[in-house]
Scaffold this motif. Sequence first.
Motif, PDB file in Angstrom:
ATOM      1  N   CYS B   6       0.872  -1.177   0.000  1.00 17.06           N
ATOM      2  CA  CYS B   6       0.000   0.000   0.000  1.00 17.06           C
ATOM      3  C   CYS B   6       0.909   1.226   0.000  1.00 17.06           C
ATOM      4  CB  CYS B   6      -0.896   0.009   1.241  1.00 17.06           C
ATOM      5  SG  CYS B   6      -1.779   1.581   1.434  1.00 17.06           S
ATOM      6  N   CYS B   9       0.299   2.734   3.679  1.00 17.41           N
ATOM      7  CA  CYS B   9       0.506   1.964   4.918  1.00 17.41           C
ATOM      8  C   CYS B   9       1.704   1.028   4.837  1.00 17.41           C
ATOM      9  CB  CYS B   9      -0.730   1.128   5.245  1.00 17.41           C
ATOM     10  SG  CYS B   9      -2.243   2.089   5.330  1.00 17.41           S
ATOM     11  N   HIS B  59      -6.984  -0.622  -0.505  1.00 18.61           N
ATOM     12  CA  HIS B  59      -6.598  -1.139   0.807  1.00 18.61           C
ATOM     13  C   HIS B  59      -7.816  -1.095   1.727  1.00 18.61           C
ATOM     14  CE1 HIS B  59      -3.616  -1.075   4.412  1.00 18.61           C
ATOM     15  NE2 HIS B  59      -4.278  -2.212   4.291  1.00 18.61           N
ATOM     16  N   CYS B  63      -6.331   1.780   5.043  1.00 19.64           N
ATOM     17  CA  CYS B  63      -6.573   3.213   4.837  1.00 19.64           C
ATOM     18  C   CYS B  63      -7.666   3.485   3.808  1.00 19.64           C
ATOM     19  CB  CYS B  63      -5.277   3.894   4.428  1.00 19.64           C
ATOM     20  SG  CYS B  63      -4.670   3.338   2.820  1.00 19.64           S
TER      21      CYS B  63
HETATM   22 ZN   LIG Z   1      -3.202   1.569   3.218  1.00 19.86          ZN
END
Ligand SMILES: [Zn+2]
Lengths: 893, 81, 194
Positions: B6, B9, B59, B63
């Motif tokens: 991601c 993240c 994701h 997030c």
């Molecule tokens: Zn993420």
Amino acid sequence: MTGQEFRTDRGGLVDRSRPLRFRFDGRDYTGYEGDTLASALLANGVHRTGASIRLGRPRGIFSAGVEEPNALVQIEEPFPEPMLPATTVELYDGLVARGLGGRGRLADRPDPARYDAIHAHCDVLVVGAGPAGLAAASAAASAGGRVIVIDDQPRPGGSLLGAGSPVPELPPNPELRLLTRTTAFGYYDDNYVVAVERRTNHLGANAPAHLSRERIWRIRAREVVLATGAHERSLAFADNDRPGVMLAGAARTYVNRYGVRPGRRAVVMTTNDSAYAAALDLHAAGVEIAAVADLRPGGSPAWAQRCAERGIDVLDGHAVARVIGEDRVSAVTLRRKDGGPARDLDADLLLVSGGWNPVAALYSQAGGRLTYDEELGAFRPDGSCRQAVTVVGTHTPGIAVWTLPGGDPATAFVDLQRDVTVADLERATGTGMRSVEHVKRYTTAGTAHDQGKTSGTLTSGVVAGLIGAEIGELGTTTFRPPYAPVSFAALAGRDRGLRYDPVRVTALHAWHEAHGAPFENVGQWKRPWYYPGDGEDMVTAVLRECRAAREGVAMMDASTLGKIEVGGPDAAVLLDRLYTNMMSTLKVGAVRYGVMCRPDGMVLDDGTVSRLAEDRFLVTTTTGNAAAVLDWMEEWLQTEWPELRVHCTSVTEQWATVAVVGPRSREVVAALSPGLDVSREGFGFMTWRDAVLAGIPGRVFRISFSGELAYELNVSWWDAAALWDAVLAAGAAHGITPYGTETMHVLRAEKGYPIIGQDTDGTVTPYDLGLGWAVSKKKPDFVGKRSFSRADTSRADRKQLVGLLPDDGRTLLPEGAHLVETPALPEPPVPTLGHVTSAYHSAALGRTFALALVRGGRDRIGERVFAPLGDDLVPVTITSSVLYDPEGARRDG
Amino acid sequence: MMLIPCPWCGPRNESEFHYGGAAGVAYPADPGALSDEEWARYLFFRDNPKGPFEERWSHSAGCRRWFTLVRDTVTNEIVAS
Amino acid sequence: MAEPTTRHSPLAGAADRLARVTDAAGGAIAMAEVPFLTQLDLRLDPKGPAAAALGVTLPTHACTSARSGDVDVLWLGPDEWLVVGPPGAAERLAGQLRPAAGSEHVSVVDVSAQRTTLLLSGPRVRDLLALGCAIDLHPRSFGPGDCVQTELAHAPVVLFRRDPGFLIFVRASFAAHLADWLVDASVEYTGIPT
Ligand SMILES: [Zn+2]
């Protein structure tokens, strides 16, 4: 009880002070702690463990590990478990097992043991705690990495254990974790290795109940080191399956690790040096070595010298010509490969080493390729894997010999477990097969529980010889997880029963339970289905609940509705683009029903949109679609319209919702909220107000999913129980009746309101549902609009939502029932007109009814069609989907 | 279980993500101006290559951001992100 | 603001079971609900002028948090934060954040009841969480103040490393499932079969 007459006097890693009693095939024996079932059986002189699956030939213990193809056992006590190799079953007191001649038997009662799973992370994962693995682990740990070492044996050492050599200690380090009794069985993308740890199996009935018996490890490693050693293989020759024929390395392990002599007098046959060490170790332990036959012309002078010093005959260039004995080897005939006189040697053991195959299953699963190594006479990893994996270890060179001449090819086995012989491979190649993958599927070679650990390369070698190909060109079959069998109980772990999938409940769940409601699963939610009164069945209870909603007042927990707050200066623009109808014209305080479509024009979801403020909306979704709709909004916002200043926030569990429904609902809401103007004029349909409800701040929405006068009360999830009790109290004078999802479904179906996902299936447009009124003609575009002018979506014969009334008002059509045009079925294929999507008993109509998607349905209103049910064709009449209060006179009370 | 990076993240297990299909298929600026065939092409036609494929992921368990990466459909190797 | 007595936290009914785990685990694991925390979902452009005017520090590194007074601000995404305060502070905090944004678009949504909170602590807490969470919670990769949106026991959660342990934000509808799962997962430490 018989004595352990094949146990050595001393040595091995068994604890002779801890005898263990066990029973095999009905006879009692004793072994020691540290034994496997196989080593304990051999200590008691038991070789034969069963019969082969297809031919019923006697079979015995062949190996000393996970590669075992023969000695499958059924555990009976302490808990039934089928098809475990005796070589992998650690002995425990009270073990009862029997040999298997094929399939095992699953337990007929639930397994009381716990199973679980755990995630782990490390810098370096080392698979295999033999000398190479231990060295790699020590090095990685001293470099400061987080290291996990896993090994399938109860203690580290790997091949050192079988050799009787000392095992180096791992350095003490809190970041170095050694998992013994753990088998890595799957190697997936990005160094994700899955292993099973047998935590308490070896304790038998004494396993503590609070520890999981087996644990699945899901390990994510930056680097993986495969130190998985090699498996010895046999050769194909007549009667190579007799009990007493054993891999040479296994025999060495039995002597050194378990203190067990696998026989009294052995003949050893080998293609490489490794079997000499077995011969010497067995000899030192008191096993007579009749001869070592080395297939290599010239053999190994150094080893021959060491044998000569101990008086062991070494015959180079010799091979087995004949095996004598059925239930157990009794003699072996050796002959020079190029002919010459035969030598008959009495022996109860024939130890074979046909070479060593590097254990490459995990490497292959990881996406690595194998290459044939002439020097090893085996396939080995070629170092090309895209994943961060290295393979370590040393291997034994040898010559590649696959079959021995002479004897009946129908008794020369390549796969002992599947009973596949050279004759079977000849038949397969005789039909023209040239790929080992085809031969595997035709003969089943390599498909048994051992996945061809001892037979795979041998099969390739024999096939290569039969078709005149190079084995390196032919290759091996593909390795797939699991490397070794894993119990379903372990794979399921704790994800079973109610923990299989999370159960979501509302804040009122305890009340629903206490009032006897059965629950309906809606997505992950448990929703109260209905509330049976004394002696009521479902039909009676639902009819009562429906009557209360239509004639008095009823209440429902509607908290599971998805709720999304859509805020920002461009919120109305986003909603205009995602809903088929116009939302930007909604006034603050007003509510509008809305439909969402995918670009292909098919209905995705529906719900209400309430304007909370100029730049804030509250959107509801169907219960099962809340997350999907939020994702949908985010997808469009982020990927297509990032310029829109909008944020979407889930508030599904911020707000609990209680629906108060029925002609008397106004009085109930008035009693709850004395300050609220609930009059018809003061609080119109499809508007909402802030309100204080029984002292609780909240919102009231004039929304109806039943056609009746109705209110939806929203308060904080924390206040749901207090509100519910207050509604019950305020409605008591009116006989307020809680109702569940079934009544909700009946009420909405009587009004022809579709449920997305029940009356639709992803091929239904708003027009098909009769919701054309909710599709804006003014907006230049919205998601789905362009598709409504495709030829397919404007066909007249599309399936449309209609009502159905069975001739017999007691007949409840099953949901999913098909509809046909004629009162008798024509010859198949029978054309279907459509199918029933919802069907109920209606209190208001005094009869059963249904909703259905019917081809050209709206033009067929009034027609009689037929639902084939069992042997009958049930006549039904097509009606409008709105069967109750078509004028909409009831919604304002 | 792929490890998907991601962009916000960092790498997370594949199970935290939703797959979004081919990347770079923009919603047409004026769907009404498209022929039925052009519209059908937008709706229904996607490449399905053996090898590198530019695709979208969300994701969803983290997030909730959408992003694009290039994955080799043969090896699952993420070759660009 | 006084707390109305009508409130029920999502795990009020599980309090006894959680306490029994804590007692029986002999210090290995402790778990309890921390109910009614104030939680605001905050969305804004972290580079805009409003971010500086909020009166709380916005962490901009992924999966970290920042503390201002009695308020923790948890990073949830590049333009999303969870503002966590003591019970009853929603109006105060929202009243502070919204005007600070001025004319800039920010979204402040009260989600205090959307999730409840469990505090897990004890030397075995990471082992316990690893039974249902794929995130690496080793102190080297997940230190004090770190937070992560992920799944625990197949339920969406926000894990927040906050001394003395982990605060787990779980949606109210999943809370009973998670509590049940945690109690069952603790059997190894409590010896009490479920
Ligand atoms: Zn993420």
